[in-house]
Design a protein around this motif. Structure first.
Motif, PDB file in Angstrom:
ATOM      1  N   HIS A  96       0.929  -1.368   0.064  1.00  0.00           N
ATOM      2  CA  HIS A  96       0.063  -0.049  -0.062  1.00  0.00           C
ATOM      3  C   HIS A  96       0.981   1.270   0.015  1.00  0.00           C
ATOM      4  O   HIS A  96       0.371   2.266  -0.356  1.00  0.00           O
ATOM      5  N   LEU A  97       2.231   1.260   0.231  1.00  0.00           N
ATOM      6  CA  LEU A  97       3.218   2.253   0.301  1.00  0.00           C
ATOM      7  C   LEU A  97       3.287   2.780  -1.177  1.00  0.00           C
ATOM      8  O   LEU A  97       3.452   2.077  -2.172  1.00  0.00           O
ATOM      9  N   HIS A  98       3.472   4.250  -1.472  1.00  0.00           N
ATOM     10  CA  HIS A  98       3.971   4.472  -2.428  1.00  0.00           C
ATOM     11  C   HIS A  98       5.404   5.140  -2.405  1.00  0.00           C
ATOM     12  O   HIS A  98       5.732   5.483  -1.473  1.00  0.00           O
ATOM     13  N   PRO A  99       5.891   5.085  -3.666  1.00  0.00           N
ATOM     14  CA  PRO A  99       7.424   5.580  -3.792  1.00  0.00           C
ATOM     15  C   PRO A  99       7.348   7.136  -3.809  1.00  0.00           C
ATOM     16  O   PRO A  99       6.603   7.845  -4.475  1.00  0.00           O
ATOM     17  N   VAL A 100       8.302   7.612  -2.958  1.00  0.00           N
ATOM     18  CA  VAL A 100       8.479   9.219  -3.016  1.00  0.00           C
ATOM     19  C   VAL A 100       9.494   9.237  -4.094  1.00  0.00           C
ATOM     20  O   VAL A 100      10.880   9.520  -4.104  1.00  0.00           O
ATOM     21  N   GLY A 101       8.934   9.863  -5.396  1.00  0.00           N
ATOM     22  CA  GLY A 101       9.652  10.373  -6.512  1.00  0.00           C
ATOM     23  C   GLY A 101       9.928   8.886  -7.169  1.00  0.00           C
ATOM     24  O   GLY A 101       9.464   7.701  -6.698  1.00  0.00           O
ATOM     25  N   ARG A 102      10.726   8.870  -8.179  1.00  0.00           N
ATOM     26  CA  ARG A 102      10.965   7.916  -8.944  1.00  0.00           C
ATOM     27  C   ARG A 102      12.375   7.480  -9.692  1.00  0.00           C
ATOM     28  O   ARG A 102      13.074   8.697  -9.598  1.00  0.00           O
ATOM     29  N   LEU A 103      12.731   6.404  -9.837  1.00  0.00           N
ATOM     30  CA  LEU A 103      14.043   6.099 -10.514  1.00  0.00           C
ATOM     31  C   LEU A 103      13.680   5.432 -11.798  1.00  0.00           C
ATOM     32  O   LEU A 103      12.976   4.389 -11.755  1.00  0.00           O
ATOM     33  N   ASP A 104      14.325   5.701 -12.855  1.00  0.00           N
ATOM     34  CA  ASP A 104      13.865   5.054 -14.167  1.00  0.00           C
ATOM     35  C   ASP A 104      14.554   3.631 -14.027  1.00  0.00           C
ATOM     36  O   ASP A 104      15.245   3.283 -13.243  1.00  0.00           O
ATOM     37  N   TYR A 105      14.137   3.025 -15.375  1.00  0.00           N
ATOM     38  CA  TYR A 105      14.259   1.353 -15.268  1.00  0.00           C
ATOM     39  C   TYR A 105      15.792   1.124 -15.121  1.00  0.00           C
ATOM     40  O   TYR A 105      16.040  -0.090 -14.437  1.00  0.00           O
ATOM     41  N   PRO A 106      16.960   1.668 -15.768  1.00  0.00           N
ATOM     42  CA  PRO A 106      18.361   1.256 -15.519  1.00  0.00           C
ATOM     43  C   PRO A 106      18.870   1.761 -14.450  1.00  0.00           C
ATOM     44  O   PRO A 106      19.762   1.607 -13.964  1.00  0.00           O
ATOM     45  N   SER A 107      18.433   2.926 -13.643  1.00  0.00           N
ATOM     46  CA  SER A 107      18.881   3.593 -12.876  1.00  0.00           C
ATOM     47  C   SER A 107      18.743   2.592 -11.291  1.00  0.00           C
ATOM     48  O   SER A 107      17.778   1.636 -11.301  1.00  0.00           O
TER      49      SER A 107
END
Length: 249
Positions: A96-107
């Protein structure tokens, strides 16, 4: 929020028992006795009393989970292409937790997951200017003049962008098991206050650098430390203290 839910969350009684208190005329909202079921209140503005005593909401409790995302995972719940997501790396009880910001696929690197909307807003909105630190390995040797260009700023399709950039130097012992020096390539440190899509990769492309690895190691005072790729853990006491400072700033 329904009045009975507020009383239950404040630890006064269960929702059913709260309904009995309301029906008995023992509950006041802003000085007025309330007997109706289903009354809505604003916990931040309305004053609630039970038997003449003020009721204050308990502080909300949130979950903060740190994940070291390996390359090859999507920072999303589902992927139309069927690729692996970060939720494949954590137990279902935390889905149920959501990410704070994102990292792209290769990162790679630090992903903070939480159910704390206030913290998410403060860490992702550029107006709050919270630092994000990335270690970036680029191909070949990088002269100081190139770092100067990145610091001064480059023009991207979505506007100008700049960062604090320096050479990484000595890799800390706790990161040596997954980040190795390579004399053929250069490790750089980027520090940003915003996080536009693929910003660091596009900045590097603008000055002729090719990114080989991109790792986020820090969000404000929350550091990845010795967390290994694919591993997760809940925030430590020190990290919770840092989170509290961010929320209250």
């Amino acid at each position: 929020m329904r009045l009975n839910k507020f009383l239950a969350q404040a630890g006064i009684a269960s929702r059913r028992e709260a309904d009995r208190l309301i029906a008995a005329g023992r509950v006041k909202v802003n000085g007025r006795v309330v007997r109706e079921m289903g009354v809505q209140i604003d916990p931040d503005r309305d004053q609630v009393m039970v038997d003449g005593r003020p009721v204050r909401p308990r502080p909300a409790t949130y979950t903060y989970l740190l994940l070291n995302k390996p390359a090859g995972y999507i920072t999303s719940r589902k992927d139309p292409q069927g690729r692996r997501t970060i939720y494949d790396l954590i137990p279902k009880r935390y889905h149920h937790l959501h990410p704070v910001g994102r990292l792209d696929y290769p990162s790679e690197g630090l992903v903070l997951l939480t159910d704390d909307g206030e913290l998410t807003q403060r860490l992702t909105h550029p107006a709050f200017r919270h630092e994000k630190e990335y270690w970036v390995q680029v191909a070949g040797q990088v002269p100081e003049v190139t770092l100067h260009k990145l610091r001064k700023g480059v023009t991207l399709a979505d506007g100008p962008a700049r960062a604090r950039v320096r050479y990484l130097g000595k890799i800390p012992p706790e990161q040596r098991f997954w980040i190795q020096p390579d004399p053929r390539h250069t490790w750089l440190v980027f520090i940003l206050h915003e996080g536009r899509n693929r910003q660091i990769r596009r900045m590097c492309e603008a000055v002729g650098l090719r990114v080989r690895r991109l790792i986020r190691v820090r969000i404000d005072a929350i550091h990845i430390h010795d967390l290994k790729p694919g591993q997760w853990r809940l925030a430590s006491k020190r990290q919770l203290k840092a989170i509290r400072r961010i929320r209250e700033a």
